[in-house]
Motif scaffolding. Structure first.
Motif, short mmCIF file in Angstrom:
data_model
loop_
_atom_site.label_atom_id
_atom_site.label_comp_id
_atom_site.label_asym_id
_atom_site.label_seq_id
_atom_site.Cartn_x
_atom_site.Cartn_y
_atom_site.Cartn_z
N GLU A 154 33.05 42.67 7.70
CA GLU A 154 33.62 42.06 8.90
C GLU A 154 33.62 40.55 8.77
O GLU A 154 32.84 39.98 8.02
N PHE A 155 34.52 39.95 9.51
CA PHE A 155 34.63 38.50 9.57
C PHE A 155 34.36 38.11 11.01
O PHE A 155 34.82 38.76 11.94
N LYS A 156 33.59 37.04 11.18
CA LYS A 156 33.20 36.61 12.52
C LYS A 156 33.63 35.17 12.76
O LYS A 156 33.62 34.37 11.83
N ASN A 157 33.97 34.88 13.99
CA ASN A 157 34.36 33.52 14.34
C ASN A 157 33.87 33.22 15.76
O ASN A 157 34.06 34.03 16.67
N LEU A 159 19.49 41.25 23.28
CA LEU A 159 20.76 40.57 23.51
C LEU A 159 21.70 41.60 24.14
O LEU A 159 21.76 42.75 23.68
N ILE A 160 22.41 41.22 25.17
CA ILE A 160 23.36 42.12 25.83
C ILE A 160 24.77 41.61 25.54
O ILE A 160 25.04 40.41 25.64
N THR A 161 25.64 42.53 25.16
CA THR A 161 27.01 42.16 24.82
C THR A 161 28.00 42.95 25.68
O THR A 161 27.89 44.17 25.80
N LYS A 162 28.95 42.21 26.25
CA LYS A 162 30.10 42.81 26.93
C LYS A 162 31.22 42.80 25.89
O LYS A 162 31.61 41.72 25.42
N ARG A 163 31.69 43.98 25.51
CA ARG A 163 32.58 44.09 24.33
C ARG A 163 33.93 44.70 24.67
O ARG A 163 34.03 45.63 25.47
N PHE A 164 34.95 44.17 24.00
CA PHE A 164 36.30 44.76 24.03
C PHE A 164 36.71 45.00 22.58
O PHE A 164 36.52 44.15 21.72
N GLU A 165 37.25 46.18 22.31
CA GLU A 165 37.72 46.51 20.96
C GLU A 165 39.17 46.98 21.02
O GLU A 165 39.56 47.68 21.95
N VAL A 203 37.40 42.81 17.65
CA VAL A 203 36.31 42.93 18.63
C VAL A 203 36.13 41.57 19.30
O VAL A 203 36.01 40.55 18.62
N LEU A 204 36.13 41.56 20.62
CA LEU A 204 35.86 40.34 21.38
C LEU A 204 34.56 40.54 22.14
O LEU A 204 34.43 41.47 22.93
N ASP A 205 33.59 39.69 21.86
CA ASP A 205 32.25 39.82 22.44
C ASP A 205 31.89 38.63 23.31
O ASP A 205 32.12 37.48 22.93
N GLU A 225 35.21 39.28 16.20
CA GLU A 225 34.86 39.99 14.97
C GLU A 225 36.10 40.75 14.51
O GLU A 225 36.86 41.26 15.33
N PHE A 226 36.26 40.81 13.21
CA PHE A 226 37.39 41.55 12.62
C PHE A 226 36.79 42.48 11.57
O PHE A 226 36.29 42.03 10.55
N GLU A 227 36.77 43.78 11.87
CA GLU A 227 36.18 44.77 10.98
C GLU A 227 37.27 45.41 10.13
O GLU A 227 38.29 45.84 10.66
N VAL A 228 37.02 45.46 8.82
CA VAL A 228 38.03 45.96 7.88
C VAL A 228 37.40 46.89 6.86
O VAL A 228 36.17 46.99 6.74
N GLN A 229 38.26 47.56 6.09
CA GLN A 229 37.81 48.47 5.03
C GLN A 229 37.70 47.77 3.68
O GLN A 229 36.97 48.20 2.81
N GLU A 230 38.48 46.68 3.52
CA GLU A 230 38.56 46.03 2.20
C GLU A 230 38.47 44.52 2.38
O GLU A 230 39.14 43.95 3.24
N ASP A 231 37.66 43.88 1.57
CA ASP A 231 37.33 42.47 1.75
C ASP A 231 38.51 41.51 1.58
O ASP A 231 38.79 40.71 2.47
N GLN A 232 39.19 41.55 0.45
CA GLN A 232 40.23 40.54 0.16
C GLN A 232 41.39 40.60 1.15
O GLN A 232 41.79 39.57 1.70
N ALA A 233 41.92 41.80 1.36
CA ALA A 233 43.02 41.94 2.32
C ALA A 233 42.53 41.57 3.72
O ALA A 233 43.25 40.94 4.50
N GLY A 234 41.28 41.93 4.02
CA GLY A 234 40.69 41.61 5.32
C GLY A 234 40.63 40.11 5.56
O GLY A 234 40.97 39.63 6.64
#
Length: 194
Positions: free
Chosen positions: A8-11, A122-128, A137-139, A152-161
């Motif tokens: 996953e990638f996080k920002n 930690l409590i998270t209000k999440r939208f996927e 994912v927006l947290d 957050e952006f969850e993917v199956q493959e690193d480079q394309a992700g």
């Protein structure tokens, strides 16, 4: 029990960017769900030292015990399912279930499961939302005196992700601001208040 690689990638997001993305995805209040993350470590911070994380996550109808350990630039997630009753009892007793795969994995890391204890929550209000290139994912997370926002952006493959994540940031005019893992942010905040 499940074991899977987390790619996953996080920002970090500003409040304004977060709300702009919610608007873009036309998010309604009932599209969110809440999760409680309760983090554990030993008195010697053994998990933190090896850049691993251990948590009990409580959702509306279920719970899980997850250990995240570094594996080839990613995190390997080992998860045991828990009932809500089991999770609440473990939290009440300030311990984890040591009988499942997570306990076994901890022992492989030379950490006795009975030595870990709750270090914070930690409590998270999440939208996927699933898009063709991965899971967005927006947290909004609450811990200590802090509230923060994260993509957050969850993917199956690193480079394309990575390519698709950068395209998403560009499309939505978001500056690349890597976000630390939630457990790290929670620990830093709790150490500030001590």
């Amino acid at each position: 029990m499940s074991e899977e690689l987390e790619i996953e990638f996080k920002n970090k997001l500003s409040t304004k960017e977060y709300h702009r993305l919610l608007e873009y995805f036309k998010v309604q209040e009932n599209d969110f769900f809440t999760q409680e993350n309760h983090y554990f470590d030993s008195n010697l911070w053994e998990l933190k030292e090896m850049q691993a994380g251990l948590r009990i996550r409580v959702l509306k109808d279920s719970a899980e015990l997850t250990l995240k350990t570094p594996f080839n630039h990613y995190l390997l997630e080992t998860t045991d399912c828990l009932s809500l009753t089991e999770a609440k009892q473990l939290l009440l007793e300030n311990k984890i279930d040591s009988t499942g795969q997570v306990g076994k994995k901890l022992r492989e890391l030379a950490i006795e499961p009975m030595t870990v204890h709750l270090i914070g929550s930690l409590i998270t209000k999440r939208f996927e939302v699933k898009i063709p290139t991965g899971l967005i994912v927006l947290d909004q997370s609450f811990y200590g005196e802090q509230i923060d926002f994260e993509l957050e952006f969850e993917v199956q493959e690193d480079q394309a992700g990575k390519i698709n994540f950068n395209k998403f940031l560009k499309k939505h005019n978001l500056k690349r601001v890597p976000s630390e893992n939630k457990i790290i942010r929670m620990i830093k905040e709790s150490q500030k208040s001590n």
